[in-house]
Write a protein that holds these residues in place. Structure first.
Motif, PDB file in Angstrom:
ATOM      1  N   PRO A  82       6.269   3.654 -20.408  1.00  0.00           N
ATOM      2  CA  PRO A  82       6.376   2.327 -20.994  1.00  0.00           C
ATOM      3  C   PRO A  82       5.340   2.049 -22.054  1.00  0.00           C
ATOM      4  O   PRO A  82       5.616   1.338 -23.022  1.00  0.00           O
ATOM      5  CB  PRO A  82       6.223   1.364 -19.812  1.00  0.00           C
ATOM      6  CG  PRO A  82       5.776   2.161 -18.682  1.00  0.00           C
ATOM      7  CD  PRO A  82       6.082   3.567 -18.945  1.00  0.00           C
ATOM      8  N   THR A  83       4.124   2.638 -21.901  1.00  0.00           N
ATOM      9  CA  THR A  83       3.118   2.449 -22.955  1.00  0.00           C
ATOM     10  C   THR A  83       3.620   3.028 -24.260  1.00  0.00           C
ATOM     11  O   THR A  83       3.565   2.401 -25.318  1.00  0.00           O
ATOM     12  CB  THR A  83       1.793   3.130 -22.586  1.00  0.00           C
ATOM     13  OG1 THR A  83       1.549   2.964 -21.219  1.00  0.00           O
ATOM     14  CG2 THR A  83       0.669   2.592 -23.392  1.00  0.00           C
ATOM     15  N   ILE A  99       9.574  -2.905 -18.560  1.00  0.00           N
ATOM     16  CA  ILE A  99       8.231  -2.378 -18.300  1.00  0.00           C
ATOM     17  C   ILE A  99       7.844  -2.647 -16.858  1.00  0.00           C
ATOM     18  O   ILE A  99       7.217  -1.800 -16.194  1.00  0.00           O
ATOM     19  CB  ILE A  99       7.224  -2.991 -19.286  1.00  0.00           C
ATOM     20  CG1 ILE A  99       7.527  -2.522 -20.691  1.00  0.00           C
ATOM     21  CG2 ILE A  99       5.819  -2.601 -18.932  1.00  0.00           C
ATOM     22  CD1 ILE A  99       6.587  -3.049 -21.716  1.00  0.00           C
ATOM     23  N   ILE A 140       3.658   5.191 -16.065  1.00  0.00           N
ATOM     24  CA  ILE A 140       2.743   4.385 -16.864  1.00  0.00           C
ATOM     25  C   ILE A 140       2.769   4.827 -18.313  1.00  0.00           C
ATOM     26  O   ILE A 140       2.779   4.015 -19.222  1.00  0.00           O
ATOM     27  CB  ILE A 140       1.306   4.484 -16.324  1.00  0.00           C
ATOM     28  CG1 ILE A 140       1.287   4.156 -14.838  1.00  0.00           C
ATOM     29  CG2 ILE A 140       0.387   3.573 -17.063  1.00  0.00           C
ATOM     30  CD1 ILE A 140       1.491   2.723 -14.524  1.00  0.00           C
ATOM     31  N   ASN A 157       1.836  -5.042  -9.181  1.00  0.00           N
ATOM     32  CA  ASN A 157       2.486  -4.234  -8.148  1.00  0.00           C
ATOM     33  C   ASN A 157       1.508  -3.856  -7.043  1.00  0.00           C
ATOM     34  O   ASN A 157       1.877  -3.790  -5.873  1.00  0.00           O
ATOM     35  CB  ASN A 157       3.064  -2.961  -8.758  1.00  0.00           C
ATOM     36  CG  ASN A 157       4.169  -3.270  -9.722  1.00  0.00           C
ATOM     37  OD1 ASN A 157       4.820  -4.295  -9.585  1.00  0.00           O
ATOM     38  ND2 ASN A 157       4.373  -2.415 -10.690  1.00  0.00           N
ATOM     39  N   LEU A 197      -0.204  -5.655 -21.126  1.00  0.00           N
ATOM     40  CA  LEU A 197       0.989  -6.034 -20.357  1.00  0.00           C
ATOM     41  C   LEU A 197       1.257  -5.025 -19.264  1.00  0.00           C
ATOM     42  O   LEU A 197       1.506  -5.367 -18.107  1.00  0.00           O
ATOM     43  CB  LEU A 197       2.194  -6.141 -21.299  1.00  0.00           C
ATOM     44  CG  LEU A 197       3.520  -6.428 -20.626  1.00  0.00           C
ATOM     45  CD1 LEU A 197       3.515  -7.788 -19.995  1.00  0.00           C
ATOM     46  CD2 LEU A 197       4.656  -6.341 -21.624  1.00  0.00           C
ATOM     47  N   ILE A 198       1.151  -3.736 -19.649  1.00  0.00           N
ATOM     48  CA  ILE A 198       1.450  -2.693 -18.670  1.00  0.00           C
ATOM     49  C   ILE A 198       0.396  -2.693 -17.564  1.00  0.00           C
ATOM     50  O   ILE A 198       0.726  -2.552 -16.380  1.00  0.00           O
ATOM     51  CB  ILE A 198       1.551  -1.352 -19.392  1.00  0.00           C
ATOM     52  CG1 ILE A 198       2.722  -1.447 -20.335  1.00  0.00           C
ATOM     53  CG2 ILE A 198       1.713  -0.221 -18.431  1.00  0.00           C
ATOM     54  CD1 ILE A 198       2.825  -0.336 -21.295  1.00  0.00           C
ATOM     55  N   THR A 241       6.869   0.334 -14.305  1.00  0.00           N
ATOM     56  CA  THR A 241       5.563   0.438 -13.648  1.00  0.00           C
ATOM     57  C   THR A 241       5.708   0.380 -12.138  1.00  0.00           C
ATOM     58  O   THR A 241       4.913   0.984 -11.412  1.00  0.00           O
ATOM     59  CB  THR A 241       4.610  -0.681 -14.109  1.00  0.00           C
ATOM     60  OG1 THR A 241       5.295  -1.911 -14.049  1.00  0.00           O
ATOM     61  CG2 THR A 241       4.113  -0.418 -15.481  1.00  0.00           C
ATOM     62  N   LYS A 242       6.752  -0.318 -11.664  1.00  0.00           N
ATOM     63  CA  LYS A 242       6.949  -0.316 -10.204  1.00  0.00           C
ATOM     64  C   LYS A 242       7.266   1.074  -9.706  1.00  0.00           C
ATOM     65  O   LYS A 242       7.008   1.398  -8.547  1.00  0.00           O
ATOM     66  CB  LYS A 242       8.130  -1.235  -9.831  1.00  0.00           C
ATOM     67  CG  LYS A 242       7.733  -2.631  -9.548  1.00  0.00           C
ATOM     68  CD  LYS A 242       8.883  -3.416  -8.950  1.00  0.00           C
ATOM     69  CE  LYS A 242       8.545  -4.883  -9.111  1.00  0.00           C
ATOM     70  NZ  LYS A 242       9.702  -5.727  -9.085  1.00  0.00           N
ATOM     71  N   LEU A 289      -0.260  -4.712 -25.925  1.00  0.00           N
ATOM     72  CA  LEU A 289       0.843  -4.118 -25.165  1.00  0.00           C
ATOM     73  C   LEU A 289       0.354  -3.300 -23.980  1.00  0.00           C
ATOM     74  O   LEU A 289       0.929  -3.399 -22.883  1.00  0.00           O
ATOM     75  CB  LEU A 289       1.734  -3.291 -26.085  1.00  0.00           C
ATOM     76  CG  LEU A 289       2.679  -4.176 -26.885  1.00  0.00           C
ATOM     77  CD1 LEU A 289       3.376  -3.401 -27.961  1.00  0.00           C
ATOM     78  CD2 LEU A 289       3.695  -4.825 -25.987  1.00  0.00           C
ATOM     79  N   PRO A 290      -0.724  -2.494 -24.111  1.00  0.00           N
ATOM     80  CA  PRO A 290      -1.256  -1.868 -22.899  1.00  0.00           C
ATOM     81  C   PRO A 290      -1.713  -2.886 -21.864  1.00  0.00           C
ATOM     82  O   PRO A 290      -1.645  -2.613 -20.660  1.00  0.00           O
ATOM     83  CB  PRO A 290      -2.427  -1.035 -23.410  1.00  0.00           C
ATOM     84  CG  PRO A 290      -2.094  -0.733 -24.809  1.00  0.00           C
ATOM     85  CD  PRO A 290      -1.397  -1.940 -25.316  1.00  0.00           C
ATOM     86  N   LEU A 337       1.115  -5.625 -15.218  1.00  0.00           N
ATOM     87  CA  LEU A 337       2.257  -5.405 -14.328  1.00  0.00           C
ATOM     88  C   LEU A 337       1.895  -4.389 -13.247  1.00  0.00           C
ATOM     89  O   LEU A 337       2.285  -4.528 -12.090  1.00  0.00           O
ATOM     90  CB  LEU A 337       3.463  -4.933 -15.138  1.00  0.00           C
ATOM     91  CG  LEU A 337       4.080  -6.046 -15.982  1.00  0.00           C
ATOM     92  CD1 LEU A 337       5.094  -5.497 -16.945  1.00  0.00           C
ATOM     93  CD2 LEU A 337       4.724  -7.078 -15.099  1.00  0.00           C
ATOM     94  N   HIS A 338       1.120  -3.363 -13.631  1.00  0.00           N
ATOM     95  CA  HIS A 338       0.686  -2.375 -12.641  1.00  0.00           C
ATOM     96  C   HIS A 338      -0.184  -3.029 -11.575  1.00  0.00           C
ATOM     97  O   HIS A 338      -0.030  -2.778 -10.378  1.00  0.00           O
ATOM     98  CB  HIS A 338      -0.070  -1.266 -13.365  1.00  0.00           C
ATOM     99  CG  HIS A 338      -0.634  -0.231 -12.463  1.00  0.00           C
ATOM    100  ND1 HIS A 338       0.109   0.806 -11.964  1.00  0.00           N
ATOM    101  CD2 HIS A 338      -1.876  -0.084 -11.949  1.00  0.00           C
ATOM    102  CE1 HIS A 338      -0.639   1.548 -11.192  1.00  0.00           C
ATOM    103  NE2 HIS A 338      -1.856   1.040 -11.161  1.00  0.00           N
TER     104      HIS A 338
END
Lengths: 459, 347
Positions: free
Chosen positions: B279-280, B267, B276, A169, A161-162, B271-272, A158-159, A165-166
């Motif tokens: 969502p984590t 998420i 951070i 961006n 995924l974040i 994050t946009k 799951l981290p 996505l970061h």
């Protein structure tokens, strides 16, 4: 790529529409044909990729893994025939459907061009594997095994995924073609360190890294044979493949962040190999040996040199075939005596001599005998690690010795010596089992003649 | 309930929500909420027993308090802005009061205490309406005032809701309570994204409603309200067992099922906007939810609990339950992920 994906999808209606006495024949035959198609992708230039669309591509890293995945489906189907023979028809078809679904997701994962698509399919492979382990495993511990498997992987990913996505961006796109040109070096800050950790932990758990490996012995031991084969051969390689792809994003930070994981892997190699010497459960021994081999791959990917990448790729393919073969051999024991304890079925060389030949060859490839590709993989990784730091030779050399020790221990305990009295009445080897072992071993031996196709994009 | 009465009551519930959705005058919105609340009380009391009476009373008390708080917020807004039109609410006091009132209606933490008890006390079909239809009206009002909501308040409520929904459901064996805690957690996800992109909140609501409707209908097929009775499904109707497996995995938010779409999109939006840690935290806490869905899956589809052989008698009879649109619901709840690029039409 659709020429592999659509036939694999169509294997599912094939299973459900086949006559009861034809399901195994149909699925095995057609999945073998699909694997022949994937072999055409092995003919690649080493540093360029073959792009089929905006979603799918193959390059010389993913093509051997793709071939391994598609090769493994007919083998898993052949291996599962015995233990499913007593089930009802619908349950057999469900099991085959789970295997085919897993195969479909794996094919798409290895050929995904975009990292988010890769992530979604990486997680998607968890679902059929969970169903196979918990529904068709044999002991009550399988429930716990499924839980550990699912939650270890999910907490790691799951981290990821974040982080993905970061990164999307920041960079604009996570497509591999564009990422080559748009990656920026990571600055040296705490947040970059967390980004690095978030990206890598999912694959570390999947590989598995030594401290996070608790799910693997449980899952491998409790899974039925097809589940163990697919887990050991392909799902662990997802971690290695993902690590290789994502380190392109992670800039110069890897050389400093990698130290704790290098230490864990180097020490963990020796620890898990040593545990293998004290195992009574045959499948557990093979599971821990998988951890040990994969720790070498982690070390290779983290030091990021040309030789180490070649070694990592070769080791992944070699270990996939070897480990799957060892699980098939262990399963042939289990089907006869319904126990995984090694010492209960000793002296099998007297009773099943051809199977003893397969045991010998599997153990020899497991201990990385020249000139197999196992040796090429291990040797390249050991040499590259030596150039990274001279003292690691003590650890990797010790690991090679202990690997040889437990492989021979496994061979001698099961094959040599006087047979126990209660195994005199076991059934002789089926042609199906011999064919299974041969089909595992032939690619290994043939690749020893021409290893350059599995040496990855750096060759 | 006699059909004419059922028609009147059901149409009042629908009319109440429709009035809330279509009004631009705050008083009409309040009237819609009141109609909705009064008309759902007979639905909650379908079975006339003390437990249902207790559940209906709790529901009435909390919703009436929330309506009164809403009226308070509306009047404060009227005082400072001078009009009754629903739009941005410049005054922070009015905005906070209205947000808290709507959070009480939705069951967001820390106003979530009524959700498990009310859901447990009523029948499965009433619980279904409670957890799906009743969320539409408050969320639509929140959608319309979303630019002026205090983000700190909303994020706090979202974080605590996801925690409560995850932790609270861990010790439950009653299916209605499990679905209530699941509703609290999903409301938390919706509240988290409300400030940044309210369209995603509607997407999350739509997918959540589809999944919850499907889940409730599958439970109603077996008339099962506890995990133990659900575990006999493999003997009665094995197809339902596999469908429960798929739907539980989707509720847990596992790719490649549709339940993953809202989590992924939320998420991405968070994050946009450079959040951070939030969502984590939410994603890891959603794993607690996944744990008790997995326990349900284990009991239903992946193990075969001991059950008496007279369950097989049920194969002789067709089900008499009204499974409205169940197959399309299940397909929509599990296979929508490839359609995610269609979300770009919302930009």
């Amino acid at each position: 790529m659709l020429k592999i994906i659509l036939p694999t999808m169509m294997l599912m209606p094939l299973t459900w529409a086949s006559k009861p006495n034809m399901i195994w024949i149909n699925t095995t035959a057609y999945s073998l044909l699909i694997s022949l198609i994937s072999l055409t992708y092995l003919n690649q230039l080493s540093d360029n990729s073959q792009n089929f669309s905006m979603l799918f591509f193959t390059d010389s890293l993913s093509a051997p893994l793709l071939a391994l995945t598609t090769w493994l489906l007919p083998l898993t189907l052949m291996a599962s025939q015995f233990h499913l023979s007593k089930e009802t028809l619908t349950r057999k078809k469900l099991y085959i459907t789970m295997l085919i679904l897993l195969q479909l997701f794996l094919i798409m994962t290895f050929s995904a061009m975009e990292l988010i698509l890769f992530y979604i399919l990486f997680e998607a492979t968890l679902m059929p594997t969970l169903v196979i382990i918990t529904r068709w495993g044999n002991q009550t511990e399988r429930l716990n095994a499924g839980l550990y498997f699912l939650f270890y992987t999910l907490v790691g990913s799951l981290p990821l995924l974040i982080a993905l996505l970061h990164t999307q961006n920041n960079l604009g796109s996570l497509n591999f073609l564009m990422m080559q040109y748009w990656t920026q070096p990571l600055p040296n800050s705490w947040s970059s360190a967390f980004l690095w950790l978030a990206c890598m932990m999912a694959f570390m758990v999947k590989m598995p890294l030594y401290g996070l490996h608790l799910w693997l012995p449980k899952a491998h031991v409790e899974a039925p044979i097809a589940g163990s084969m697919v887990l050991a051969a392909v799902l662990l390689k997802l971690g290695g493949y993902g690590m290789m792809r994502i380190t392109t994003l992670l800039g110069p930070l890897t050389s400093s962040m990698a130290y704790p994981f290098m230490m864990l892997s180097l020490w963990g190699m020796i620890m898990t190999s040593s545990i293998c010497l004290r195992q009574t459960d045959l499948k557990s021994l093979i599971a821990y040996s998988s951890v040990s081999h994969m720790a070498l791959v982690i070390v290779a990917v983290l030091i990021q040199t040309p030789w180490s990448y070649m070694g990592a790729t070769a080791l992944m393919i070699a270990h996939g075939l070897t480990s799957s073969m060892l699980f098939c051999l262990a399963n042939s024991n289990y089907e006869r005596i319904h126990s995984r304890t090694m010492i209960l079925a000793r002296g099998l060389q007297t009773l099943l001599p051809l199977m003893a030949a397969w045991w010998l060859l599997a153990s020899l490839t497991n201990l990385a005998l020249p000139p197999t590709i196992n040796l090429i993989g291990e040797l390249f990784v050991v040499v590259a690690t030596f150039s990274w730091s001279n003292t690691t030779i003590a650890l990797t050399g010790t690991n090679i010795i202990i690997t040889a020790l437990y492989s021979l221990y496994m061979l001698i305990t099961t094959q040599r010596g006087k047979y126990t009295d209660h195994v005199k009445s076991i059934k002789p080897s089926f042609t199906r089992e011999n064919a299974l072992m041969a089909l595992h071993l032939l690619p290994l031996l043939l690749l020893s003649l021409n290893p350059k196709m599995i040496l990855g994009p750096i060759y | 309930m006699k059909p004419p009465i059922l028609i009147i009551v059901t149409s009042t519930i629908v009319l109440g929500t429709m009035i809330v959705l279509f009004s631009s005058h705050w008083l009409m919105i309040w009237i819609g909420f009141e109609m909705n609340m009064l008309a759902i009380i007979p639905i909650l009391m379908k079975k006339f027993n003390p437990r249902a009476m207790e559940a209906s009373t709790k529901y009435f008390l909390t919703q009436a308090t929330a309506s009164m708080l809403l009226m308070l917020g509306i009047i404060i807004n009227l005082l400072y802005s001078g009009h009754w039109t629903i739009s941005m609410i410049p005054n922070p006091v009015a905005s906070t009061v209205i947000t808290i009132a709507l959070a009480m209606k939705l069951g967001l933490s820390p106003f979530h205490f009524w959700v498990p008890e009310v859901t447990q006390g009523v029948s499965l079909s009433s619980g279904m309406i409670l957890l799906t239809w009743q969320k539409i009206a408050p969320l639509s009002v929140l959608y319309q005032i979303s630019p002026s909501i205090n983000p700190n308040l909303l994020v706090t409520m979202a974080a605590t809701s996801v925690l409560v929904g995850g932790w609270g459901g861990l010790n439950q064996t009653q299916l209605r309570k499990i679905l209530a805690y699941s509703s609290i957690a999903h409301m938390g996800w919706m509240a988290a994204i409300m400030v940044y992109n309210p369209t995603l909140m509607i997407l999350n609501l739509a997918i959540y409603i589809m999944m919850t409707l499907g889940t409730f209908m599958l439970f109603m097929y077996n008339l099962s309200t506890t995990t133990l009775s659900l575990s006999h499904t493999w003997n009665k109707s094995p197809l339902i067992a596999s469908l429960i497996l798929a739907l539980m995995l989707s509720l847990g938010g596992l790719p490649p099922l549709s339940g993953f779409i809202p989590k992924w999109m939320i998420i991405q939006e968070l994050t946009k906007n450079d959040m951070i840690v939030m969502p984590t935290f939410m994603a890891i806490t959603a794993l607690l939810n996944l744990y008790f869905y997995m326990r349900l899956m284990y009991a239903t589809a992946l193990t075969m609990f001991p059950s008496a052989n007279n369950m097989k008698m049920k194969w002789q009879f067709e089900s008499t339950k009204k499974m409205i649109l169940l197959p399309p619901l299940i397909v929509a709840s599990t296979m929508l992920l490839p359609l995610t690029p269609m979300l770009s039409i919302m930009d």
